[in-house]
Motif scaffolding. Structure first.
Motif, PDB file in Angstrom:
ATOM      1  N   ASP A   1       0.806  -1.221   0.000  1.00 32.94           N
ATOM      2  CA  ASP A   1       0.000   0.000   0.000  1.00 32.94           C
ATOM      3  C   ASP A   1       0.837   1.268   0.000  1.00 32.94           C
ATOM      4  OD1 ASP A   1       1.005  -0.494   2.486  1.00 32.94           O
ATOM      5  OD2 ASP A   1      -0.831  -0.041   3.578  1.00 32.94           O
TER       6      ASP A   1
ATOM      7  N   SER B   1     -17.863  -4.925   0.730  1.00 30.81           N
ATOM      8  CA  SER B   1     -16.633  -4.688  -0.029  1.00 30.81           C
ATOM      9  C   SER B   1     -16.498  -3.199  -0.330  1.00 30.81           C
ATOM     10  CB  SER B   1     -16.640  -5.495  -1.326  1.00 30.81           C
ATOM     11  OG  SER B   1     -17.691  -5.065  -2.159  1.00 30.81           O
ATOM     12  N   PHE B   2     -15.267  -2.732  -0.319  1.00 29.18           N
ATOM     13  CA  PHE B   2     -14.943  -1.336  -0.598  1.00 29.18           C
ATOM     14  C   PHE B   2     -13.764  -1.285  -1.553  1.00 29.18           C
ATOM     15  CE2 PHE B   2     -16.993  -0.250   3.465  1.00 29.18           C
ATOM     16  CZ  PHE B   2     -17.611   0.925   3.114  1.00 29.18           C
ATOM     17  N   MET B   3     -13.645  -0.170  -2.263  1.00 34.20           N
ATOM     18  CA  MET B   3     -12.430   0.037  -3.036  1.00 34.20           C
ATOM     19  C   MET B   3     -11.309   0.405  -2.071  1.00 34.20           C
ATOM     20  SD  MET B   3     -13.632   2.160  -6.379  1.00 34.20           S
ATOM     21  CE  MET B   3     -12.034   2.184  -7.188  1.00 34.20           C
ATOM     22  N   ALA B   4     -10.172  -0.260  -2.219  1.00 37.19           N
ATOM     23  CA  ALA B   4      -9.038   0.051  -1.337  1.00 37.19           C
ATOM     24  C   ALA B   4      -7.984   0.854  -2.072  1.00 37.19           C
ATOM     25  CB  ALA B   4      -8.433  -1.235  -0.807  1.00 37.19           C
ATOM     26  N   GLY B   5      -7.914   0.683  -3.380  1.00 37.02           N
ATOM     27  CA  GLY B   5      -6.899   1.421  -4.131  1.00 37.02           C
ATOM     28  C   GLY B   5      -7.160   1.344  -5.616  1.00 37.02           C
ATOM     29  N   SER B   6      -6.648   2.312  -6.351  1.00 36.46           N
ATOM     30  CA  SER B   6      -6.783   2.325  -7.812  1.00 36.46           C
ATOM     31  C   SER B   6      -5.474   2.795  -8.404  1.00 36.46           C
ATOM     32  CB  SER B   6      -7.862   3.312  -8.275  1.00 36.46           C
ATOM     33  OG  SER B   6      -9.102   2.990  -7.730  1.00 36.46           O
ATOM     34  N   ARG B   7      -5.106   2.185  -9.489  1.00 37.00           N
ATOM     35  CA  ARG B   7      -3.918   2.651 -10.213  1.00 37.00           C
ATOM     36  C   ARG B   7      -4.287   2.794 -11.675  1.00 37.00           C
ATOM     37  NH1 ARG B   7       1.865  -0.279 -10.169  1.00 37.00           N
ATOM     38  NH2 ARG B   7       1.956   0.898  -8.241  1.00 37.00           N
TER      39      ARG B   7
END
Lengths: 398, 151
Positions: free
Chosen positions: A19, A326-332
Motif C-alpha cells: 500500500d 466490499s470497498f475500493m481500497a486502491g486504484s492505479r
C-alpha cells in the motif's frame, strides 16, 4: 552538549509494502529537501508490512544523499501491529511473517532474545494498536517496554490514547511517521541522545532509553516544542471486526487467468458527456479546433478517466468466502497511448493477487484485479489496477 | 466543486520545484454524487452495493455515519486537481491512489498535491491526498506526470 540524532522509525516503501507509494530514493530526496528547510532528519527505518526486505542494497543511495537507511519490520499480532528492529535470522526463523495474528508476547520476547527490540506500533488506533486490547481484554504489558505514541498516520485522539497508556503503565514512547508516501516522511520522529548509524546502534539506543518522540517542527534550531496530544479530543472511527480467524477459502485457479470482459466505443459524443459530468474544461478533451491547432496529438483525445465508464463484466471470480461488505481500497491508472474518438477499446481482466491484513476495522481480505485496455490496432493504451477490500461490519444504531 | 487553477494556463517543467504545493477545496454533496453516478453509469440494478453512496439507512447498516462518495469519484477529484494544475499539454503517466477512509457526503475536502521530485525533465512526481475537516486523509496517492519545457 548532547549529540542528538533524529530518526523516522516507521516507514513503508514500494520495495516491500503493497500500500506504499513512496520509493526509497524519493524518501532520500525528501530528507535532503527538508534539511534545506532547516529540519533535522538523520535517517529512517524501513518497516515494511509483514516482510523483511534484506536483499536490496541501499548503500549507494545512503551515500549519495547522506541519509542513514536502516531496516526493521512491521508484523501483525493478536494485539495489533508491532515494529521490530535489529532483525536477524534467529528472529525470522521463529515466525511466519505473513500470519496476521502472531502471538504478541512471543514476538516481543523473541525480539529481545534474538538481540533486537519490539515496539507496539500506533498504539492508540482501534483494533491494530495496544490501547484497546489492554482496556477491553486486559492484555498484559509484561513483555512490552516501548510503544509508538506519536504516529504520523494516527489522529490526535489516537495518539493521545497512546500517551495515556504509556503514562499509566510506565512505558517509553517513540515517534514514527508511518509514511507510505514521500511527503509524509519525518512528520513524526524519534530524538535520540546519541548518534545512531546502524541497526545495531539503533537497538542499543532503544534499549538505553534515552529518546523521545518529536514532530519535525521540533527539530529546527531554537524551536519551541508543541505539547504532545492528549486523549481529550473527539474519537475517530470505532473498531469493527476481529483480527484473526480461520484461513480464507478461495479458488486459487482464478488468479492470473486473463479474460476478455467487455469493450468501450469512444466517440466525440461520449467524450463530451464524460467531460460534462466532471465539469472538465481542458481543451485537449473539449475543443476540437484548439486540439488540432495546439494540442500534441493533432486532434481531441479522451481523458484517461473515460475508461471508468466502460460497463465491464467482473472477470474471473476467486470465490472468496469472507466478510459482508466490499470497498475500493486502491486504484492505479497507467497510460501508454492516447485514446481517440473512433477507438474501440477491448478490456481484459485478471485477478492479480489475493491477500489479507488487519486495519482499524479488523481483518480484511484484498483482491487486486488488473485490467489491460487494447485498441482496435492491438495496441495497449492503458492499464488499471483496482484493489477491493472485503470485511465484516457492524451496523451503527439509528 | 470549482477549480482554483485555470486549465488553459500551461505549466512548464522549468517552473516547478520540489516542495511546491497546490490545492483545491471541494465539498462533494449528495447532488454531486448522484450526478457523478448517473453520468458514469455507476447507478443501476447491476450494482446493488451502490445504495451506500446515496442512502443514509443503507450507509448506517454498513457501519457508515453517512452515505459515502464512490472511490472513482474521489479519484476523479484528485485527478482533476492534477490536470488543472498541469495545463493542456501536461500528461499523466501514472496515478496511484489508496483509499484509507471513506469520504462522507458534505465533508469539506482539501485536495492537495505536493511535488516530491522534479529533477529529470520532463517528469514530475507528486504526492496526492484528500484531507477532511477532521484532520484525516481519506485518500493518499502518487502521480507521475510530464510537463513541457520552455526551451
Amino acid at each position: 552538549m548532547t549529540a542528538h540524532s533524529y530518526f523516522d522509525l516507521h516507514v513503508h516503501s514500494t520495495d516491500g509494502s503493497d500500500d506504499a507509494g513512496g520509493t526509497v530514493e524519493g524518501y532520500c530526496k525528501w530528507v535532503e529537501a527538508r534539511r534545506k528547510s532547516g529540519y533535522h532528519i538523520d535517517g529512517f527505518v524501513l518497516t515494511e508490512h509483514r516482510r523483511y526486505v534484506a536483499d536490496i542494497d541501499y548503500t549507494a543511495l545512503a551515500e549519495q544523499y547522506g541519509v542513514t537507511i536502516l531496516r526493521g519490520i512491521e508484523v501483525e499480532t493478536d494485539v495489533g501491529h508491532v515494529l521490530v528492529y535489529g532483525i536477524n535470522d534467529d528472529f525470522l526463523a521463529r515466525f511466519d511473517l505473513s500470519d496476521i495474528a502472531l502471538p504478541y508476547a512471543e514476538v516481543f520476547s523473541a525480539a529481545e532474545e534474538s538481540g533486537g527490540i519490539a515496539v507496539g506500533a500506533h498504539a492508540g488506533r482501534p483494533r491494530i494498536g495496544l490501547v484497546e486490547h489492554v482496556g477491553e481484554r486486559g492484555v498484559s504489558l509484561e513483555t512490552v517496554g516501548i510503544i509508538e505514541a506519536l504516529n504520523g498516520g494516527s489522529s490526535d485522539y489516537e495518539n493521545g490514547r497512546s500517551f495515556d497508556l504509556a503514562e499509566e503503565h510506565g512505558l517509553l514512547t517513540v515517534g514514527g511517521s508511518d509514511a507510505h508516501f514521500v511527503s509524509a516522511l519525518g512528520r513524526c520522529l524519534t530524538e535520540f541522545d546519541t548518534v545512531v548509524t546502524s541497526n545495531e546502534e539503533l537497538v542499543t539506543a532503544l534499549r538505553g532509553g534515552e529518546f523521545r518522540p518529536v514532530r519535525v517542527e521540533d527539530t529546527r534550531e531554537g524551536a519551541t516544542r508543541k505539547e504532545l496530544p492528549s486523549a481529550a479530543h473527539i474519537p475517530a472511527t470505532s473498531g469493527q471486526g476481529d483480527l484473526g480467524g480461520d484461513a480464507i477459502e478461495l479458488d486459487e485457479s482464478a488468479i492470473g487467468q486473463e479474460v476478455h470482459v467487455g469493450s468501450l466505443e469512444v466517440t466525440l459524443h461520449t467524450i463530451a458527456e464524460y467531460c460534462e459530468a466532471l465539469e472538465e474544461v481542458n481543451p485537449l478533451y473539449t475543443d476540437a479546433e484548439w486540439a488540432e491547432r495546439e494540442g500534441p496529438y493533432g486532434s481531441i483525445i479522451a481523458p484517461p478517466g473515460i475508461l471508468n465508464t466502460a460497463r465491464l463484466r467482473p472477470g474471473p471470480d476467486p470465490q472468496i468466502r469472507f466478510g459482508d461488505q466490499s470497498f475500493m481500497a486502491g486504484s492505479r491508472l497507467e497510460t501508454f497511448e492516447p485514446i481517440r474518438p473512433g477507438d474501440t477499446i477491448e478490456a481484459f481482466t485478471q485477478v492479480k493477487e489475493v491477500y489479507e491484513k488487519t486495519g482499524r476495522s479488523g481483518r480484511m481480505v484484498f483482491v487486486v484485479r488488473r485490467t489491460r485496455y487494447q485498441n482496435q490496432d492491438g495496441v495497449d493504451v492503458a492499464a488499471t489496477e483496482g484493489s477491493m477490500v472485503l470485511r465484516k461490519v457492524k451496523a451503527l444504531d439509528g | 466543486m470549482t477549480s482554483q487553477h485555470n486549465p488553459l494556463e500551461q505549466r512548464f517543467f522549468d517552473d516547478v520545484n520540489l516542495g511546491d504545493e497546490f490545492e483545491e477545496l471541494q465539498e462533494p454533496t449528495t447532488e454531486h454524487v448522484l450526478q457523478f453516478m448517473g453520468r458514469t453509469g455507476r447507478r443501476g440494478e447491476d450494482d446493488p452495493g451502490a445504495d451506500r453512496f446515496t442512502d443514509l439507512t443503507t450507509a448506517r447498516s454498513q457501519g457508515l455515519e453517512r452515505p459515502i462518495v464512490p472511490g472513482n469519484m474521489s479519484m476523479a477529484m484528485i485527478t482533476r486537481l492534477v490536470t488543472d494544475w498541469m495545463g493542456p499539454l501536461g500528461h499523466i503517466i501514472q496515478l496511484d491512489v489508496s483509499y484509507r477512509r471513506p469520504v462522507l457526503h458534505g465533508d469539506r475536502i482539501r485536495s492537495v498535491a505536493l511535488v516530491t521530485d522534479a529533477e529529470v525533465a520532463p517528469r514530475v512526481h507528486l504526492d496526492l491526498s484528500l484531507e477532511n475537516e477532521r484532520g484525516e486523509r481519506p485518500l493518499q496517492g502518487t502521480a507521475i506526470v510530464t510537463l513541457p519545457t520552455r526551451s
